[in-house]
Design a protein around this motif. Sequence first.
Motif, short mmCIF file in Angstrom:
data_model
loop_
_atom_site.label_atom_id
_atom_site.label_comp_id
_atom_site.label_asym_id
_atom_site.label_seq_id
_atom_site.Cartn_x
_atom_site.Cartn_y
_atom_site.Cartn_z
N GLN A 181 0.61 -1.05 0.16
CA GLN A 181 -0.51 0.11 -0.10
C GLN A 181 0.67 1.46 -0.20
O GLN A 181 2.06 1.83 0.45
CB GLN A 181 -1.18 0.23 1.22
N GLY A 219 4.21 4.43 -9.66
CA GLY A 219 2.86 3.11 -10.42
C GLY A 219 2.71 3.65 -11.77
O GLY A 219 2.33 2.77 -12.32
N ARG A 233 13.10 1.26 -11.01
CA ARG A 233 12.55 0.21 -11.38
C ARG A 233 11.86 -1.20 -10.72
O ARG A 233 11.05 -1.61 -11.14
CB ARG A 233 13.51 -0.22 -12.42
N ILE A 290 8.46 -0.29 -10.14
CA ILE A 290 7.49 -0.87 -11.49
C ILE A 290 7.41 -1.93 -10.46
O ILE A 290 6.39 -3.14 -11.20
CB ILE A 290 8.11 -0.81 -12.13
N ARG A 291 8.72 -2.87 -10.64
CA ARG A 291 8.85 -4.13 -10.65
C ARG A 291 7.86 -5.19 -9.77
O ARG A 291 7.39 -5.87 -9.83
CB ARG A 291 10.23 -4.78 -10.76
N GLU A 302 5.26 -3.78 -8.33
CA GLU A 302 4.04 -3.28 -8.28
C GLU A 302 3.23 -4.60 -9.69
O GLU A 302 2.35 -4.66 -9.59
CB GLU A 302 3.43 -2.34 -8.84
N SER A 303 4.10 -4.85 -10.46
CA SER A 303 3.72 -5.27 -11.74
C SER A 303 3.72 -7.54 -11.17
O SER A 303 2.65 -7.55 -11.83
CB SER A 303 4.67 -5.86 -12.70
N LEU A 304 3.73 -7.55 -9.95
CA LEU A 304 4.36 -8.96 -9.50
C LEU A 304 2.53 -9.64 -9.28
O LEU A 304 2.38 -8.82 -8.95
CB LEU A 304 5.33 -9.20 -8.84
N THR A 336 -2.59 1.98 -7.26
CA THR A 336 -2.70 0.97 -7.30
C THR A 336 -1.89 0.81 -8.63
O THR A 336 -1.93 2.36 -9.60
CB THR A 336 -4.29 0.53 -8.54
N ASP A 337 -1.00 0.00 -9.77
CA ASP A 337 -0.30 -0.12 -10.32
C ASP A 337 -1.09 0.29 -11.29
O ASP A 337 -1.85 -0.06 -11.58
CB ASP A 337 0.56 -0.77 -9.62
N PHE A 338 0.02 1.10 -12.44
CA PHE A 338 -0.64 0.89 -13.60
C PHE A 338 -1.44 -0.32 -14.19
O PHE A 338 -2.47 -0.25 -15.06
CB PHE A 338 0.57 0.90 -14.79
N SER A 339 -0.47 -1.69 -14.25
CA SER A 339 -1.17 -2.67 -14.83
C SER A 339 -2.14 -3.54 -14.14
O SER A 339 -2.37 -4.73 -14.76
CB SER A 339 0.33 -3.58 -14.76
N VAL A 375 -1.55 -10.08 -15.19
CA VAL A 375 -0.53 -9.98 -14.79
C VAL A 375 0.03 -10.61 -15.43
O VAL A 375 -0.13 -11.97 -14.27
CB VAL A 375 -0.41 -8.90 -13.59
N GLU A 400 13.24 -6.24 -17.89
CA GLU A 400 11.58 -5.97 -17.16
C GLU A 400 10.82 -4.43 -17.07
O GLU A 400 9.53 -4.77 -17.84
CB GLU A 400 12.37 -5.71 -15.69
N GLU A 428 3.04 -4.39 -20.38
CA GLU A 428 1.53 -4.46 -20.12
C GLU A 428 0.84 -3.68 -19.13
O GLU A 428 0.29 -3.00 -19.27
CB GLU A 428 1.77 -5.35 -18.36
#
Lengths: 168, 522
Positions: A3, A109, A160, A163-164, A166-168, B491-494, B501, B510, B517
């Motif tokens: 969060q 994000g 970076r 971002i990673r 967040e994307s998981l 909230t992440d963009f993706s 995801v 990466e 995405e």
Amino acid sequence: MDQAPVPAPLDDSDTLTKLHPNYSHALRVHATLASIPFLVGALVLETVFKGEGLFPSGIIAGPVLLIALALIIRIPQTRYNARGYQISADRLRVVRGLLFRSDTVVPFGRVQHIDVNQGPLERFFGIATLTLHTAGSHNASVTLPGLGEELAREMREDIRAHIRRESL
Amino acid sequence: MNGPRNTAPLTVVLGAIGAIRSAVIPAIAIAFSGIGGGGRFLLAIGVAVAAVVIGTVTSYIGWRRLTYTIGETDIRVESGILSRAARSVPYERIQDVSLEAKPLPRLFGLVAVKFETGAGGADDLALQYLTAAEGEALRQLVRERRDEEVAAASTDHAGPAQAADEAGEVLFAMGPRRLVTFGLFEFSLAVFAVLGGALQYVDNVTSVDVWDVDLWYGWLKEQGSTVVTLGPYVQALGVAAGIVGLLIVGSLTGVVRTVLRDWGFTLTRSARGFRRQRGLLTRTDVVMPVHRVQGLVIGTGLVRYRFGWHGLSFVSLAQDAQEQSHMVAPFAKMDEITLIASAAGFRLPDDATAWHRASKRHRTDKAVTDSALFVLAAIPVAIFAPFGLFLIPLGIATLAVGANLYAWEFRRHAIDDRQVYASHGFLSPTLGVATRLKLHSVEIAQGPLARLRGYATVHLGLAGGAFAMHGVPIAEARALRAQVMETVTATDFSRLDAAPVQQPDQALSEAHSGFSENFLAT
């Protein structure tokens, strides 16, 4: 990143991080290079009108020189002082502008990709420009110049990593 | 199925017709220009035939050499006669697929298929021409492929309800009556510009020199003297008739243009997105996925606003014909627009919306700066021009002040738990609505005056459009930013619309996979 940190980092407190001191030097060199053509032009005009005796010598080159000196000596420092950034766990804030202030916040994000650029001048001074690209039409890319080279790369890695996560 | 395929063979015929069209003008020019003396008609025909033959052959080879391949993950198009170009577009990047049928291709039952990727205009992939059935099939296929990818990549986002959505529900349609009303509001005098162009053309091909001032002067004088003899009433009548004539011509132009563009306008909502069909001669058919809609813009016009007509467009990364946003309801009443907006998942502001006005200081400053120029202009006028003339710039200045004071009433913004709103414009108010979650950055910008007086412009980064709130008091601007950032960072963009995801292990690229995405989620 589970969060946003609960006590949201106070966006607008005045704890802006200063840029690398070399940035003002780089600005100065840049201003010098930019003013050379104008100085040369002024000198050419001076010599052209010298024979005419229309006005006292130095009336063109003098002001141009004064403005150039102001641009080279004073302005870079004020510009440097006006700039700053603030990085927190999930966002980057970039402040810039002397007359027209702009204060931009980019959430990690929403970063699409990240650039670290170095021009020849920046390489000489050991600084770099960090650019964050977003998908928004306004502020499609937010640049933060004048970071120490190492720092810029670290920041890139941090963002970076974020971002990673967040994307998981 | 998966081998390289050619476009429809009739494309060659269209190319040939195009060649004939472009050969006609030079041929006529040669025929009338006197090049080649007596044999010039023969020469003209020869040139025309050569142009047509070359055009047709080029078009044929071009057709032979253009192939498209529908692959597993992307569409590839290879083209070029001498220099070859191969372009590949992954399904997941395709924003929407539109079918466009211009009059001539439509006669042959052909359509141009365009794949919108958000790259903008010329960079987008287009296949012209395919048969209408083939185009529709291709669009279906692209959609299915994309959904397959989505379904394969997601666990919770399986799509069972995809079969029965093709018909969809009609959200908005414009019948002939609505079209004509719309056309009347699209009043345009563009026809006179066209006439001017035509005159220029007449000038070129005939010996009448339309730019000869004396000719017109003589004609005017002749007419003028006739008019003078008619007496004041008839003169007034003439002026009135002229104005009425202008109105009629302008309205007719508007109606014709509108009917041509928006004939049979239908907006349907299916499970997969919005589908818009329109056009009398050039028929277009565009599909927009719901989750790609970033924001709404509700605009109106000077006059139509007084009658309660508005237009709704969707802001997204894809581009419409010439405009940045997709017009989904060009001419509708507010309740119809509310319906469409809610179908897209947007809530329009209502009585409960807590509007904030722009800063009063902003109003004052804007009124002063806007009128200052005219006041300054009044000074030299007062000194040099005949007495009384200085009242004109002063009057304009007063008008500017009044307009600004009035416009302030309309410049407002609001934020609620999900969306941000901004509206401006007093003669024809424009309202922008965006989802808080889909904003990409927040900038607080201040000019020197704004800094002195403590207000700012808040620019919100919106994909495919601009969103700004003007004259927001600085404290409020900061609070607003904090609120927006709170939503955005959560909230992440993706994950913007629970988009799939996928694989975590692409260590090398990466950032890049993150981007794709993200793009998918746009």
